[in-house]
Design an enzyme around this catalytic site. Structure first.
Site, PDB file in Angstrom:
ATOM      1  N   LYS A 139       0.768  -1.309   0.089  1.00 53.97           N
ATOM      2  CA  LYS A 139       0.085  -0.189  -0.041  1.00 53.97           C
ATOM      3  C   LYS A 139       0.801   1.097   0.100  1.00 53.97           C
ATOM      4  O   LYS A 139       1.836   1.151   0.460  1.00 53.97           O
ATOM      5  CB  LYS A 139      -0.939  -0.011   1.469  1.00 53.97           C
ATOM      6  CG  LYS A 139      -0.292  -0.093   2.594  1.00 53.97           C
ATOM      7  CD  LYS A 139       0.744   0.515   3.307  1.00 53.97           C
ATOM      8  CE  LYS A 139       0.566   1.778   3.329  1.00 53.97           C
ATOM      9  NZ  LYS A 139       1.864   2.657   4.091  1.00 53.97           N
ATOM     10  N   TYR A 223      -4.722   4.259   5.836  1.00 56.71           N
ATOM     11  CA  TYR A 223      -5.304   3.543   6.928  1.00 56.71           C
ATOM     12  C   TYR A 223      -6.635   3.903   7.415  1.00 56.71           C
ATOM     13  O   TYR A 223      -7.417   3.316   7.859  1.00 56.71           O
ATOM     14  CB  TYR A 223      -4.298   3.335   8.084  1.00 56.71           C
ATOM     15  CG  TYR A 223      -3.146   2.160   7.647  1.00 56.71           C
ATOM     16  CD1 TYR A 223      -3.345   0.905   7.653  1.00 56.71           C
ATOM     17  CD2 TYR A 223      -2.054   2.724   7.283  1.00 56.71           C
ATOM     18  CE1 TYR A 223      -2.253  -0.108   7.497  1.00 56.71           C
ATOM     19  CE2 TYR A 223      -0.776   1.695   7.035  1.00 56.71           C
ATOM     20  CZ  TYR A 223      -1.041   0.316   7.092  1.00 56.71           C
ATOM     21  OH  TYR A 223      -0.249  -0.538   6.594  1.00 56.71           O
TER      22      TYR A 223
HETATM   23  P1  NAD Z   1      12.142   1.472   2.877  1.00 54.73           P
HETATM   24  O1  NAD Z   1      12.746   2.869   2.200  1.00 54.73           O
HETATM   25  O2  NAD Z   1      12.744   1.131   4.078  1.00 54.73           O
HETATM   26  O3  NAD Z   1      12.594   0.468   1.656  1.00 54.73           O
HETATM   27  C1  NAD Z   1      12.466   0.905   0.378  1.00 54.73           C
HETATM   28  C2  NAD Z   1      13.414  -0.248  -0.411  1.00 54.73           C
HETATM   29  O4  NAD Z   1      13.182   0.331  -2.004  1.00 54.73           O
HETATM   30  C3  NAD Z   1      14.925   0.143  -0.103  1.00 54.73           C
HETATM   31  O5  NAD Z   1      15.451  -1.408  -0.049  1.00 54.73           O
HETATM   32  C4  NAD Z   1      15.497   0.647  -1.230  1.00 54.73           C
HETATM   33  O6  NAD Z   1      16.762   0.436  -1.468  1.00 54.73           O
HETATM   34  C5  NAD Z   1      14.574   0.296  -2.427  1.00 54.73           C
HETATM   35  N1  NAD Z   1      14.336   1.353  -3.442  1.00 54.73           N
HETATM   36  C6  NAD Z   1      14.683   1.054  -4.978  1.00 54.73           C
HETATM   37  N2  NAD Z   1      14.765   2.030  -5.448  1.00 54.73           N
HETATM   38  C7  NAD Z   1      14.603   3.280  -4.725  1.00 54.73           C
HETATM   39  C8  NAD Z   1      14.432   4.716  -5.026  1.00 54.73           C
HETATM   40  N3  NAD Z   1      14.555   5.027  -6.256  1.00 54.73           N
HETATM   41  N4  NAD Z   1      14.320   5.280  -3.604  1.00 54.73           N
HETATM   42  C9  NAD Z   1      14.303   4.733  -2.596  1.00 54.73           C
HETATM   43  N5  NAD Z   1      14.285   3.467  -2.239  1.00 54.73           N
HETATM   44  C10 NAD Z   1      14.335   2.665  -3.192  1.00 54.73           C
HETATM   45  O7  NAD Z   1      10.651   1.546   2.766  1.00 54.73           O
HETATM   46  P2  NAD Z   1       9.645   0.674   3.229  1.00 54.73           P
HETATM   47  O8  NAD Z   1       9.136   1.279   4.567  1.00 54.73           O
HETATM   48  O9  NAD Z   1      10.230  -1.136   3.344  1.00 54.73           O
HETATM   49  O10 NAD Z   1       8.518   0.749   2.421  1.00 54.73           O
HETATM   50  C11 NAD Z   1       8.322   0.183   1.089  1.00 54.73           C
HETATM   51  C12 NAD Z   1       6.898  -0.236   0.767  1.00 54.73           C
HETATM   52  O11 NAD Z   1       6.145  -0.733   1.720  1.00 54.73           O
HETATM   53  C13 NAD Z   1       6.182   1.217   0.658  1.00 54.73           C
HETATM   54  O12 NAD Z   1       5.200   1.297  -0.392  1.00 54.73           O
HETATM   55  C14 NAD Z   1       5.491   1.363   1.994  1.00 54.73           C
HETATM   56  O13 NAD Z   1       4.139   1.964   1.890  1.00 54.73           O
HETATM   57  C15 NAD Z   1       5.077  -0.227   2.153  1.00 54.73           C
HETATM   58  N6  NAD Z   1       4.806  -0.605   3.510  1.00 54.73           N
HETATM   59  C16 NAD Z   1       3.844  -1.000   4.094  1.00 54.73           C
HETATM   60  C17 NAD Z   1       3.756  -1.238   5.457  1.00 54.73           C
HETATM   61  C18 NAD Z   1       2.342  -2.044   5.940  1.00 54.73           C
HETATM   62  O14 NAD Z   1       2.217  -2.075   6.966  1.00 54.73           O
HETATM   63  N7  NAD Z   1       1.492  -2.710   5.081  1.00 54.73           N
HETATM   64  C19 NAD Z   1       4.571  -0.971   6.393  1.00 54.73           C
HETATM   65  C20 NAD Z   1       5.678  -0.172   5.928  1.00 54.73           C
HETATM   66  C21 NAD Z   1       5.753  -0.135   4.587  1.00 54.73           C
END
Ligand code: NAD
Length: 370
Positions: A139, A223
């Site tokens: 999401k 949410y």
């Molecule tokens: P994060 O920043 O920790 O991780 C992002 C990942 O994408 C990293 O591994 C990064 O290296 C990679 N990436 C590739 N290209 C990138 C770019 N151009 N810029 C930045 N990062 C890049 O983020 P996250 O918290 O893991 O979130 C990732 C996704 O998961 C988002 O869409 C977020 O909304 C979703 N999420 C959902 C929940 C949930 O409870 N369902 C919780 C957290 C995150």
């Protein structure tokens, strides 16, 4: 694990359901996603090895009955050996963003789970579908309705299933609220209050509109939208929104710092929502004809707590992501529709876009969601 063991595991996880909420024990096996168990574990490829993959999804995969983490896709070579060692991932199952499409030749991968910044969800969902894989996409589904449409079409064209990472649809407190909303267990719902606010650190992609599509509305407001809809048991018909003041202009040059929005529902009830990157709050509160009930916190990975003037809402905490992924595996195996399909993700993105439109124009935006 056979059907009866799996059913027992679910009943253990939803252990207090029967005590706390009369009627909820009648959740059918189909609702719980137990129908037609087969033994094969489906292979999952995680794409994007950031915080959510590392701290939540990969550990949760170890708790699933029907899934196995078999492949990783990353643009950061430094991460590879640690992940390979920790999860026993073969060299041939490590991909980067350039060679990702060759995953189509890998029969070990059944499902690609897209865990990238929001603006990348569409591209990688579409590439995964074209590679012949089922997809779970995090999401918010995408940063535009057009992208959502293209994602749904790509999966349909490929004959593959698409689901959104809406883990709270596998969380018993939240699903009790949904049951109350759907069945009007405590009479008509008269008002909902939803808050999801978290302080955000500076300099991250979530504050860069190109990659996030927007600020807390996209990340946390979704949410509030979800909670409002399942609490009401029906889609909203209009939205009014007002952006909050930017008290930290340096941190938020690109996206909103906070947003207040009101979702109007058929019959005249409304849900009053707040989301912010400069505050803390986590609430889903419902007022119904016969009393009130609330979850606070409502949307976390665990620690969800209910209070009510009516029935007790108190369940064991579950591993939401493990249940979510097992359910999708069951959907794929049995060609059963997922309860969190791409269409639901697109509905929510339509609402998120309408929130921004209302904040921009100062006018109520009608929603035609069906
Ligand atoms: P994060 O920043 O920790 O991780 C992002 C990942 O994408 C990293 O591994 C990064 O290296 C990679 N990436 C590739 N290209 C990138 C770019 N151009 N810029 C930045 N990062 C890049 O983020 P996250 O918290 O893991 O979130 C990732 C996704 O998961 C988002 O869409 C977020 O909304 C979703 N999420 C959902 C929940 C949930 O409870 N369902 C919780 C957290 C995150």
């Amino acid at each position: 694990m056979d059907y009866f063991h799996q059913r027992r595991r679910f009943l253990q996880q939803f252990g207090q359901v029967a005590i706390a909420v009369p009627g909820l024990s009648l959740l059918s096996d189909q609702v719980l996603g137990l129908a037609g168990n087969q033994d094969k574990k489906l292979g999952i490829a995680l794409i994007g090895l950031g915080q959510y993959s590392e701290e939540q999804l990969a550990p949760a995969l170890q708790e699933t009955q029907s899934c196995k983490l078999v492949a990783i896709v990353t643009g950061t070579p430094d991460k590879v050996s640690k992940w390979q060692r920790k999860y026993d991932i073969a060299d041939k199952n490590v991909y980067n963003y350039q060679n990702f499409d060759s995953i189509k030749n890998n029969p070990e991968v059944d499902i690609v789970y897209v865990v990238l910044p929001n603006s990348m969800h569409a591209e990688y969902t579409i590439r995964a579908a074209k590679a012949g894989k089922h997809v779970i996409c995090e999401k918010p589904m995408a940063t535009s309705v057009k992208d959502c449409e293209a994602m749904i079409k790509a999966c349909k064209d490929a004959g593959k299933m698409l689901s959104i990472g809406y883990r709270l649809h596998f969380e018993p407190h939240n699903m009790t609220i949904a049951k109350f909303g759907k069945e009007k267990v405590h009479g008509k719902i008269t008002k909902v209050r939803a808050i999801d606010s978290q302080e955000m650190e500076a300099g991250v992609w979530r504050l860069d509109r190109k990659r996030s599509g927007g600020g807390p509305v996209m990340d946390l407001g979704v949410y509030c939208v979800q909670g409002s809809i399942y609490a009401m048991g029906i889609n909203p018909v209009g939205v009014t929104a007002k952006e909050g003041p930017k008290t930290d202009k340096e941190k938020f040059p690109d996206v909103e710092q906070s947003m207040e929005f009101t979702l109007d529902f058929p019959g005249g009830a409304s849900s009053y929502c707040t989301t912010s990157y400069a505050d803390k709050g986590n609430l889903l509160r419902v007022e119904a004809e016969k009393g009130w009930y609330e979850l606070s916190p409502a949307y976390g990975y665990s620690g969800i707590a209910g209070k009510s003037s009516l029935d007790k809402i108190d369940f064991k905490q579950v591993n939401q992501q493990a249940l979510q992924m097992d359910d999708f595996a069951s959907c794929v195996k049995n060609r059963r529709p997922t309860r969190v399909p791409g269409e639901m993700g697109m509905r929510d993105v339509k609402i998120l876009m309408a929130i921004y439109e209302s904040a921009r124009t100062g006018k109520k935006v009608p929603l035609r969601l069906g």
